[in-house]
Structures are given as structure tokens and as C-alpha cells.
Design an enzyme around this catalytic site. Structure first.
Site, PDB file in Angstrom:
ATOM      1  N   GLU A 154      -2.277 -27.092 -54.655  1.00  0.00           N
ATOM      2  CA  GLU A 154      -3.188 -26.552 -55.864  1.00  0.00           C
ATOM      3  C   GLU A 154      -3.468 -27.552 -56.840  1.00  0.00           C
ATOM      4  O   GLU A 154      -3.221 -27.288 -57.888  1.00  0.00           O
ATOM      5  CB  GLU A 154      -2.565 -25.395 -56.346  1.00  0.00           C
ATOM      6  CG  GLU A 154      -2.321 -24.055 -55.246  1.00  0.00           C
ATOM      7  CD  GLU A 154      -1.948 -22.943 -55.915  1.00  0.00           C
ATOM      8  OE1 GLU A 154      -1.262 -22.758 -57.236  1.00  0.00           O
ATOM      9  OE2 GLU A 154      -1.978 -21.721 -55.235  1.00  0.00           O
ATOM     10  N   GLU A 313      -1.644 -18.936 -48.655  1.00  0.00           N
ATOM     11  CA  GLU A 313      -0.612 -18.342 -49.357  1.00  0.00           C
ATOM     12  C   GLU A 313      -1.045 -17.048 -49.700  1.00  0.00           C
ATOM     13  O   GLU A 313      -2.373 -16.943 -50.140  1.00  0.00           O
ATOM     14  CB  GLU A 313      -0.278 -19.133 -50.627  1.00  0.00           C
ATOM     15  CG  GLU A 313       0.493 -20.509 -50.659  1.00  0.00           C
ATOM     16  CD  GLU A 313       0.865 -21.044 -51.820  1.00  0.00           C
ATOM     17  OE1 GLU A 313       0.936 -20.448 -53.069  1.00  0.00           O
ATOM     18  OE2 GLU A 313       1.143 -22.134 -52.059  1.00  0.00           O
TER      19      GLU A 313
HETATM   20  C1  GAL Z   1       0.746 -20.451 -55.913  1.00  0.00           C
HETATM   21  C2  GAL Z   1       1.656 -21.767 -55.722  1.00  0.00           C
HETATM   22  C3  GAL Z   1       2.864 -21.801 -55.297  1.00  0.00           C
HETATM   23  C4  GAL Z   1       3.737 -20.627 -55.845  1.00  0.00           C
HETATM   24  C5  GAL Z   1       2.602 -19.296 -55.755  1.00  0.00           C
HETATM   25  C6  GAL Z   1       3.364 -18.191 -56.519  1.00  0.00           C
HETATM   26  O1  GAL Z   1      -0.147 -20.854 -57.004  1.00  0.00           O
HETATM   27  O2  GAL Z   1       0.983 -22.631 -54.699  1.00  0.00           O
HETATM   28  O3  GAL Z   1       3.630 -22.724 -55.048  1.00  0.00           O
HETATM   29  O4  GAL Z   1       4.068 -20.901 -57.035  1.00  0.00           O
HETATM   30  O5  GAL Z   1       1.704 -19.476 -56.576  1.00  0.00           O
HETATM   31  O6  GAL Z   1       2.391 -17.017 -56.757  1.00  0.00           O
END
Ligand code: GAL
Length: 674
Positions: A154, A313
Site C-alpha cells: 500500500e 486483501e
Molecule cells: C491494510 C494493510 C494490511 C493491514 C490491513 C488491516 O491496509 O495492507 O497490512 O494493515 O490493512 O486492515
């Protein structure tokens, strides 16, 4: 077929896996493999933030643990997405090379902390990155389980250090052909004595610095995005040098404000993103949340239209960083997974596989809880997704083919936000773009998101919401599209300023579009929240309007609707003009979704775009394979069974049964007809 990975030509299911947090617990690492298989996991994203496990001291590398993990995963049919660990730095680096630390808007350098806290321009930082990425590429590049590189995590943020200031000056020097007077002209620096004598006098917009030159603010945003891209390309080149055949991605964050993803995506092989909608909130229906997710997917799909994207994710249950961290209710994971695939993703991946025991994300949702069991609600729902992805595997590599498109532009977004005028609270550029997407979605029409200057030949309709900043080049691109038979619908605020925020002279829309639309906007009225007006449309309906009303004068266009009150009652509010072989519609004000659907219905018909009547709360999505076979997705985002009329008969991939005519879609479930 545009499958993402030849090694594993099916839908991927998996997510962020942090074995480096459990190296002292071989029993748990064993258990992970057993549970992954049980949940139908076929991919794991490893190494995100693992720098201190990989290089605990400068020049001392520990790769054994990663070898063991990747081998073990591979032996069990699980492929690895390998991240470069550069999203967070080990303490030894910050201690020895303070220039790697980011400087904030007020000019203060940060302390060693958190993640995403580096100066992207720092040569010391880049030297460290080069070293670790080279080692990783050499060490794991040939691993049979490796399918994808995941650059950092990110990418985000801005740095205001002196080094970045110098790079900003260089960036401007190049952009303005080393001619400071060209910059002065574009930035209109005769205002308030802001004239610059040399590029060296220009500073970033520090908190306590210059903000009144809108061209400077916009160029700073562009510079920061460019600088981040430059960094990303730097990592990409290292990986490609040793592993030219392994694709590269970097996980995006939907319409993240700081980075022009349309620009960054060009440097990636695959687009991936992290989706965290606020499911089950207290201010909208689940279907509304889903519509926004659908839009976010469309944005990501739009960044590379020739192949599927990846949902890198998502949380299997809840996040821990919202004001209220509600768990996803049963069924949401299933419905959103079917929807995600319907929108063009070939993966469902989670953050995270297993909850860590400590630190900031210990209570963030995960497939495996602190409880450690495989019979939890969440684990069972994840396993159900694993099963349904297997059933949906014929969809792999197919694409969403849209005839309607909506333009989004990061520069425009930055410029509108910074523009001094209108009402700060109701400009809402992003929300308006989303609204046009929802208008299509609610009408069963899959719309694409397009970005300036891309090829529009696949589309018969392009919507241009609030295109305030527009270069002559983009104006010519739109003109050409209409001339050749395309239909556009533009709104209030079209082409007021050029790409450097200089207002066009002689009437808006500028950028050469006046002749295309056959009208000009003489004034823009900003309405107070309690003001009201409405537009009487020739099609026979009256639409209440809000926030903005442009006072339109005609130079050839036909009037489609007129304002009903205020001193401009009777003046045109909506127009259409034929230009070349195409048509240019102009909507000078803001209508609500249901009225926009009425406004668009004849335009869709005229553009040969089929409207599909959907029951409220049901989303219709369609993917098409290279051989022409189609997959119609119907996702029910309500708590009740819903009857839908199929667009086409066929076999429901989720049940394996033939379906025709009308079918029932169960609550928070879907039907996928091949
Ligand atoms: C994302 C990030 C992850 C984790 C996740 C939690 O934005 O890439 O590493 O922190 O959020 O929701």
C-alpha cells in the site's frame, strides 16, 4: 484466455500470511498448512513487512525460514505471492541512515516508527532496498511455488525533506521546459506578487508555507504521485532483472487520494487492491455498501482492462481501525466473494491468515482466531468461499465487457478539492462519480471506469462527471470520440480550467468543447443545503435538483429540461447537441439517482445499451470468456430470498443445476449462470 498465472490457472483463495511472527512455534506452522488445505486455500502472500526477519542486521541475511515455508506451502499445493519487505524498515537502518526517514508537512523529520514512513527519494533507502530485493530475487526467483511479486505494501504518503524539495524543483524544470516564465504564466504568479525568478525558489506546500498558487498545489500532488511511481518502478526493475517472467503487482487502496493509480498501474503487470468496506454499518443498507464495493472493483478493473484484477486483501470478519469495528454478519463474506468475482477479480484474498498475539493488529480479523480452531463461524465461512471458488473456476480469465464508461481523473480530483469556490462541503467529486456508477448498476448495466486519453472504441456511451480541469488534449480526445459517433453526458463544471488550473476564456466548457456541446455555462449557482429548485424535463418528469445549478446559454443545442424556480426559472438546465456522428448531452445541475435513471433511459436505448430491471438489493454482473461464453452473476444483498428473471438460461455454476426463466436467489447468496 487471460489467466493471471499459468502455474495455477484457476481462481485464487488465500491471503497475507505472517509465519515470521511464529518462527518459535513450529507446531503452529504445521497446523497452518493443515488448516489452509481445509479452507481451500491455494495461495499465501508471504514476506510483507518481514525485513527484520530477513535481514536482522545490516548485511546479515536469514532466508532459511522463508525457504522452509515456501517449500512446505508448495508441497501442499499452495503458491506464494512473495512481497518485498520494504513497507517497514528495521531499527538498525533508521539508526544508521536517518535520511531514510520521512519529513512531515511541517518540515519535521519523523522518528523510527510504524510503517510506510520512508523518504521515497532517499538514495540511502533505495540502496538498502536494492540490496534486499536483489537477494530475494536471486534466492527465490526460481522457486516453483513463486507466482507473483508484491512490491512493498500500500504505497502511500508524502515527504517534505530537502531532497524531495530538490526533486520537485527538477520535476518542474522538466515539465516547464526549463523556462521559469512558462511556469509563472501557468501558475498565474502575477497574483499577490507570487512571481518566481528561478526554479530554486519553489518550495513544497509546507503546512506553514505557500498554498495560494493552485497550480503549485496541483503540481505538488502530481510530483508526489510521480515520485512514488518512480520508486515503485525502481523496485520493479530490480525484480525484473533477475526474474523477467514473474509478474509484479503492488496492492492499491481503491480511490486512494494521494496516488494517481491510472499512472502507476501502467508500470505493473497485474492490478491488485485491498478492499475493506464498512459492512453492516448503521447508516446505509448492505446493498448500498455492496454498490460502493462494486464501484471500487470497477475502478481497479479499469486500470488494466485486458485481464482480471486481484482482490489482494479483505477481512474475513472485522477490521480494528474503524471508529466502530463491527463483525461481518453471516453470509456477507459469501455474497461479497461472488460479487467480487463477478466484478472481474480472479482472487479472494484476506488480511490475514492468522491473528498475531500482540502489537497493533492483534484484534484485526483473520481466518484463524486466537482460539486456533477450525470450527469457528469465520473459518467455516472462509472454507465455504474456498468451495464456491472451485465451482466458479470456469470463470477464470474471463472479462467484464462494458459498453458504458465513466471518466475518473486523479488530477481533476485534486484540482476540484483545492479549487476556491462552490461549497467545500458539497463538491463531492468522488461521490458524484460513484452516483453515476450506481445509476448504471441499479439498471443492470456494468459500467467501466475510464481514465483520460485511453481508447474509447469499445464504448457507445461515456459519462463525464464534473470534469473541471481538462487539457486541450483531453478536450480533443472527447471531441474525436463524439465526432466518430460516441455519445457523451457531461455535467456542470466541465472544462473550467486547463491542466494547470488556468481558467479557459470565452465560455465554459473550454478545451475546444463549446462547439461539441452547443452551449456555454454563463454562471454557476451554489445552493445552500435548504435551497431547492427543480428541472422540468421534456420527457415529462420533474426532477428536484440540489447543490449546483449552471445557467446555460445555447449556441446550437436543443433544450431537454428547464429550471423551475429562482430568477433563472425557464432557463435551460439540460441540453443535447449533435456533433459529427455523435451526441453530446449536458446536465447543468445535480439530480438524484432515480431521476438520473429516467434521464439516462432513452440515452441507453439510443446507445444500444441494454437495461436490465433488477429487484432492489440484487446486483447483476456479467463476465465474458474469450470463446464468447458468458457468466451472469446475480447477487442477493438482502436478508430475504429474491426472485429474479434471468437474462439468459443456462447452468448455475454454484449448484450445477440447469436454470431458466425465473429463479430464487437465496439471502446473501448468488446464482452464476453459464
Ligand atoms: C491494510 C494493510 C494490511 C493491514 C490491513 C488491516 O491496509 O495492507 O497490512 O494493515 O490493512 O486492515
Amino acid at each position: 484466455m487471460a489467466v493471471l498465472f499459468q502455474k495455477i490457472p484457476t481462481l485464487l483463495h488465500g491471503g497475507d500470511y505472517n509465519p515470521d511472527q511464529w518462527l518459535d512455534r513450529p507446531d503452529i506452522l504445521e497446523e497452518d498448512i493443515r488448516m489452509m488445505k481445509k479452507a481451500g486455500v491455494n495461495t499465501a502472500t508471504v514476506g510483507v513487512f518481514s525485513w527484520s526477519a530477513l535481514e536482522p542486521e545490516e548485511g546479515v541475511f536469514h532466508f532459511d525460514w522463508l525457504h522452509k515455508i515456501m517449500d512446505k506451502l508448495y508441497e501442499n499445493g499452495i503458491y506464494t505471492v512473495l512481497a518485498t519487505p520494504t513497507g517497514a524498515r528495521p531499527a538498525w537502518m533508521d539508526e544508521k541512515y536517518p535520511s531514510v526517514l520521512r519529513v512531515e508537512h511541517d518540515g519535521r523529520r519523523n522518528h523510527h516508527s510504524g510503517r510506510h514512513n520512508h523518504c521515497m527519494s532517499s538514495s540511502e533507502y533505495r540502496a538498502q532496498v536494492e540490496k534486499i530485493d536483489t537477494k530475494l530475487a536471486k534466492e527465490f526467483g526460481n522457486h516453483p511455488g513463486l507466482i507473483l511479486w508484491h512490491i512493498s505494501n500500500e504505497l502511500s504518503g508524502e515527504c517534505y525533506c530537502d531532497n524531495c524539495k530538490k526533486r520537485f524543483q527538477e520535476y518542474l524544470r522538466e515539465k516547464y521546459h526549463n523556462d521559469i516564465e512558462e511556469l509563472n504564466k501557468q501558475w498565474w504568479t502575477s497574483f499577490w506578487s507570487r512571481h518566481f525568478n528561478s526554479f530554486d525558489q519553489i518550495e513544497p506546500p509546507y503546512d506553514n508555507g505557500e498554498h495560494s498558487i493552485l497550480g503549485l498545489n496541483l503540481d505538488w500532488k502530481r510530483f508526489n504521485s510521480w515520485n512514488m511511481k518512480d520508486y515503485m518502478v525502481f523496485e520493479r526493475k530490480i525484480l525484473k532483472k533477475y526474474t523477467p517472467d514473474i509478474p509484479v503487482t503492488s496492492n492499491f487502496m481503491k480511490l486512494f487520494e494521494q496516488l494517481d493509480y491510472a499512472d502507476l498501474a501502467k508500470e505493473l503487470d497485474i492490478v491488485s487492491w485491498d478492499g475493506y468496506p464498512r459492512w453492516n454499518n448503521d447508516y446505509e443498507t448492505v446493498a448500498d455498501t455492496a454498490a460502493e464495493l462494486s464501484f471500487d472493483h470497477a475502478v481497479m478493473r479499469g486500470l488494466k482492462k485486458d485481464k482480471p484484477f486481484m482482490l489482494m486483501e479483505s477481512t474475513p470478519s472485522l477490521v480494528n481501525w474503524n471508529t466502530y469495528n463491527k463483525i461481518k454478519c453471516p453470509g456477507i463474506l459469501r455474497a461479497s466473494s461472488i460479487q467480487t468475482i463477478g466484478c472481474g477479480s480472479d482472487t479472494i484474498q484476506y488480511f490475514q491468515w492468522r491473528k498475531g498475539r500482540g502489537a497493533a493488529e492483534q484484534f484485526h480479523g483473520a481466518v484463524v482466531d486466537h482460539l486456533g480452531r477450525d470450527d469457528t463461524r469465520v473459518f467455516k465461512e472462509v472454507s465455504e468461499v474456498g468451495e464456491l471458488l472451485k465451482k466458479l473456476s470456469p470463470v477464470t480469465g474471463s472479462k467484464v465487457c462494458s459498453k458504458a464508461a465513466i471518466l475518473f481523473d486523479w488530477s481533476n480530483r485534486w484540482a476540484i478539492k483545492d479549487m476556491q469556490g462552490m461549497a467545500q462541503d458539497t463538491k463531492n467529486y468522488e461521490k458524484e462519480v460513484l452516483k453515476f456508477y450506481k445509476v448504471h448498476l441499479q439498471s443492470g448495466i456494468n459500467a467501466d471506469i475510464v481514465f483520460p486519453l485511453e481508447n474509447l472504441s469499445a464504448y457507445s456511451l461515456v459519462v463525464l462527471p464534473m470534469c473541471y480541469t481538462m487539457s486541450e488534449e483531453v478536450g480533443a480526445w472527447i471531441k474525436e470520440y463524439v465526432k466518430n459517433g460516441g455519445t457523451v453526458v457531461a455535467t456542470y463544471l466541465t472544462a473550467y480550467v486547463n491542466e494547470n488550473t488556468l481558467a479557459y476564456l470565452g465560455g465554459f466548457p473550454g478545451a475546444g468543447l463549446g462547439e461539441v456541446f452547443g452551449m456555454y455555462a454563463e454562471e454557476l449557482d451554489t445552493l445552500y443545503p435548504n435551497d431547492s429548485n427543480s428541472v422540468l424535463m421534456k420527457k415529462g418528469f420533474t426532477a428536484p435538483v440540489k447543490d449546483y445549478c449552471e445557467l446555460i446559454k445555447l449556441t446550437g443545442a436543443e433544450v431537454l429540461g428547464t429550471y423551475q424556480s429562482d430568477f433563472y426559472a425557464g432557463m435551460p438546465a439540460a441540453t443535447v447537441h449533435s456533433y459529427g456522428k455523435g451526441k453530446a448531452y449536458y446536465l447543468g445541475t445535480r439530480m438524484k439517482e432515480s431521476d438520473l435513471i429516467r434521464f439516462f433511459t432513452p440515452i441507453w436505448k439510443d446507445s444500444c445499451i441494454e437495461k436490465v430491471d433488477m429487484t432492489e438489493g440484487v446486483e447483476y454482473l456479467k463476465r465474458t470468456a474469450e470463446d464468447g461464453s458468458t457468466f451472469d452473476f446475480y447477487v442477493n444483498y438482502t436478508a430475504n430470498p429474491v426472485m429474479v428473471t434471468l437474462v439468459k438460461d443456462g447452468v448455475d455454476l454454484l449448484t450445477g443445476k440447469s436454470v431458466s426463466g425465473e429463479v430464487v436467489v437465496e439471502p446473501f447468496n448468488g446464482v452464476v449462470v453459464k
